[in-house]
Design a protein around this motif. Structure first.
Motif, mmCIF file in Angstrom:
data_model
loop_
_atom_site.group_PDB
_atom_site.id
_atom_site.type_symbol
_atom_site.label_atom_id
_atom_site.label_comp_id
_atom_site.label_asym_id
_atom_site.label_seq_id
_atom_site.Cartn_x
_atom_site.Cartn_y
_atom_site.Cartn_z
ATOM 1 N N TRP A 179 0.849 -7.952 18.667
ATOM 2 C CA TRP A 179 1.736 -8.611 17.528
ATOM 3 C C TRP A 179 1.166 -8.705 16.242
ATOM 4 C CZ3 TRP A 179 6.634 -9.947 18.330
ATOM 5 C CH2 TRP A 179 7.061 -10.189 19.772
ATOM 6 N N GLY A 180 -0.004 -7.735 15.973
ATOM 7 C CA GLY A 180 -0.576 -7.521 14.626
ATOM 8 C C GLY A 180 -1.381 -8.520 14.192
ATOM 9 N N ARG A 181 -1.985 -9.504 14.969
ATOM 10 C CA ARG A 181 -2.923 -10.611 14.677
ATOM 11 C C ARG A 181 -2.638 -11.493 13.671
ATOM 12 N NH1 ARG A 181 -7.846 -9.600 17.104
ATOM 13 N NH2 ARG A 181 -7.864 -7.730 18.328
ATOM 14 N N LYS A 182 -1.066 -11.762 13.524
ATOM 15 C CA LYS A 182 -0.654 -12.681 12.774
ATOM 16 C C LYS A 182 0.450 -13.540 13.318
ATOM 17 C CE LYS A 182 2.240 -9.099 10.787
ATOM 18 N NZ LYS A 182 2.491 -8.298 9.585
ATOM 19 N N GLU A 225 10.137 -6.508 19.249
ATOM 20 C CA GLU A 225 8.963 -6.276 19.725
ATOM 21 C C GLU A 225 8.480 -6.844 21.063
ATOM 22 O OE1 GLU A 225 6.184 -4.838 18.237
ATOM 23 O OE2 GLU A 225 7.298 -3.826 17.120
ATOM 24 N N GLU A 241 -3.249 -7.522 19.715
ATOM 25 C CA GLU A 241 -2.979 -6.298 19.563
ATOM 26 C C GLU A 241 -1.574 -5.868 19.199
ATOM 27 O OE1 GLU A 241 -5.046 -3.772 18.654
ATOM 28 O OE2 GLU A 241 -6.965 -4.855 18.931
ATOM 29 N N GLU A 277 -2.306 -14.460 8.230
ATOM 30 C CA GLU A 277 -3.240 -13.858 8.956
ATOM 31 C C GLU A 277 -4.698 -14.497 8.624
ATOM 32 O OE1 GLU A 277 -3.053 -9.222 8.798
ATOM 33 O OE2 GLU A 277 -1.878 -9.911 6.886
#
Length: 438
Positions: free
Chosen positions: A200-203, A266, A198, A210
């Motif tokens: 790190w944006g799933r990448k 981040e 969640e 991705e």
């Protein structure tokens, strides 16, 4: 053959008691024959004119609470297995509430420091009640409770399944705090990795790939003194993980300073969303278990599950990551749930019931305009969903949308422009939410 991927339509008998949701094709047939009428447009509900009572199957409402988006699904227990018959995602407005309160607080404080009319500070005579939550969190909780109450009015619910998620912030900072206990079991590592996905944006944070397998990566390598604290963990694809090795992130991203700066910022992001879920999880559970949803009805059994169990159920069934799909996979009952790949979902956006602010101020804190006293005009209110049949002019045609009232016979209709109220028919009153089918 009827297509099963669309959302079911809620059905009420003539006494407004819920029956089994039906397929949209069946609902259209009943409406066309005059045996039913539209009771509500969002969620779409019909009411039968002659029928009273009927057989129902067990239906469980399943909830995946989130800081920004909450997933809700209805899962029916049929002879051929458990199927998702309705799904929705509730978009909360906690951040906008916090921003509005911050703005109000700033204006009041600035007034107190000037020699003009001001609002006296009242912090000395105020006391917070036990279990107090800030307005931004109460908004999230009330959105969930509101929709569970509504769904129970429109569908014969027999049980509730709730993800009682708990992010242990101490464990997020140090995953090995409990030793060997978290190194065993089928679900080991799911809470930590789900949080990182969640965050790190799933990448992959290094190359941006991705939909590839991601590995937990140490920003500062352990061989150079890096720890297992969550602020030192990120996600990388296998290729980047191997290529980086035990290099420092500065060495590895020498030629990409922008990405280096982004990763560093981040990694220090606060656990705001985590704190919101931790603060509200028991409040939601106690409200669901209490009398707030059981007025005049028997109390429903509640099943709870962890975030790790939800992810395990979703991945073993090869479902994509979506909030409403997570809701369907909550708890032990989420193991064998049938979900159509092109299932339609109702997007519910919390919008509030109107502006609570009595006075609008300029950048210096001085009043510039006041809110009108009357909230309605000619029977309409801002946010109402209407049907507009315009016989002539550049906007000629049939339109459906939300209106913004003006205190004159010229309303603003979304996507159309100015419309006279005589061309409007009210479909649904403003209930504080916006709707969209996706």
């Amino acid at each position: 053959m009827e297509k099963e991927s669309v959302q079911r339509v809620f059905v009420l008998d003539k006494n407004k008691q819920p029956l089994m949701p039906c397929h949209p094709a069946r609902a259209r047939e009943l409406l066309k024959k005059g045996k039913a009428a539209v009771f509500r447009y969002h969620p779409f509900t019909i009411i039968l004119k002659d029928r009273e009572g009927g057989d129902t199957q067990p239906i469980q409402v399943k909830i995946d609470p989130g800081s920004k988006i909450t997933g809700v699904t209805l899962v029916g227990d049929f002879k051929n297995g458990k199927k998702v018959i309705w799904g929705a995602e509730i978009h909360h407005r906690g951040q906008s509430i916090k921003k509005a309160l911050d703005t109000r607080r700033g204006v009041r404080r600035s007034r107190r420091n000037r020699k003009i009319r001001y609002r006296i500070a009242r912090f000395d005579n105020r006391k917070r009640s036990k279990g107090w939550l800030p307005p931004s969190l109460i908004s999230r909780v009330e959105n969930i409770l509101t929709w569970i109450k509504r769904i129970r009015r429109f569908s014969p619910i027999t049980g509730i399944s709730l993800e009682l998620v708990r992010f242990d912030t101490q464990k997020l900072q140090d995953p090995e705090i409990n030793g060997i206990e978290y190194q065993r079991g089928t679900l080991y590592g799911y809470e930590i990795k789900e949080y990182l996905l969640e965050k790190w944006g799933r990448k992959c944070v290094y190359c941006g790939k991705e939909n590839v397998p991601l590995e937990i990566e140490h920003i500062v390598p352990k061989s150079k003194g890096g720890s297992d604290r969550i602020s030192n963990l990120t996600l990388a694809c296998h290729e980047c993980n191997q290529k980086k090795g035990n290099q420092s992130i500065e060495e590895f991203l020498t030629n990409n300073p922008e990405r280096l700066k982004q990763i560093k910022s981040e990694s220090k992001r606060p656990l705001k969303d985590t704190a919101a879920l931790n603060a509200t999880r028991w409040y939601i559970f106690n409200q669901l278990r209490g009398n707030s949803l059981t007025a005049g009805k028997e109390e429903l059994p509640i099943e709870v599950g962890t975030g790790g169990r939800t992810k395990y159920n979703r991945e073993t069934q090869n479902y994509p990551k979506k909030h409403w799909i997570d809701a369907a996979c909550v708890g032990e009952s989420g193991q064998n749930v049938q979900i159509e790949p092109d299932m339609q979902v109702l997007e519910i956006k919390a919008m509030g019931h109107g502006m609570r602010r009595m006075c609008f101020v300029d950048k210096y804190g001085f009043p510039k305009k006041y809110r009108p006293k009357e909230r309605t005009y000619m029977g309409y209110k801002t946010g109402d969903i209407v049907l507009a049949v315009i016989p002539k002019g550049k906007n000629m045609g049939i339109h459906i949308g939300r209106i913004a009232i003006r205190h004159r016979p010229s309303f603003l209709l979304n996507g159309v422009g100015d419309v006279h109220p005589k061309y409007l028919t009210l479909l649904q009153k403003n209930d504080g939410y916006g709707y969209q089918i996706s």
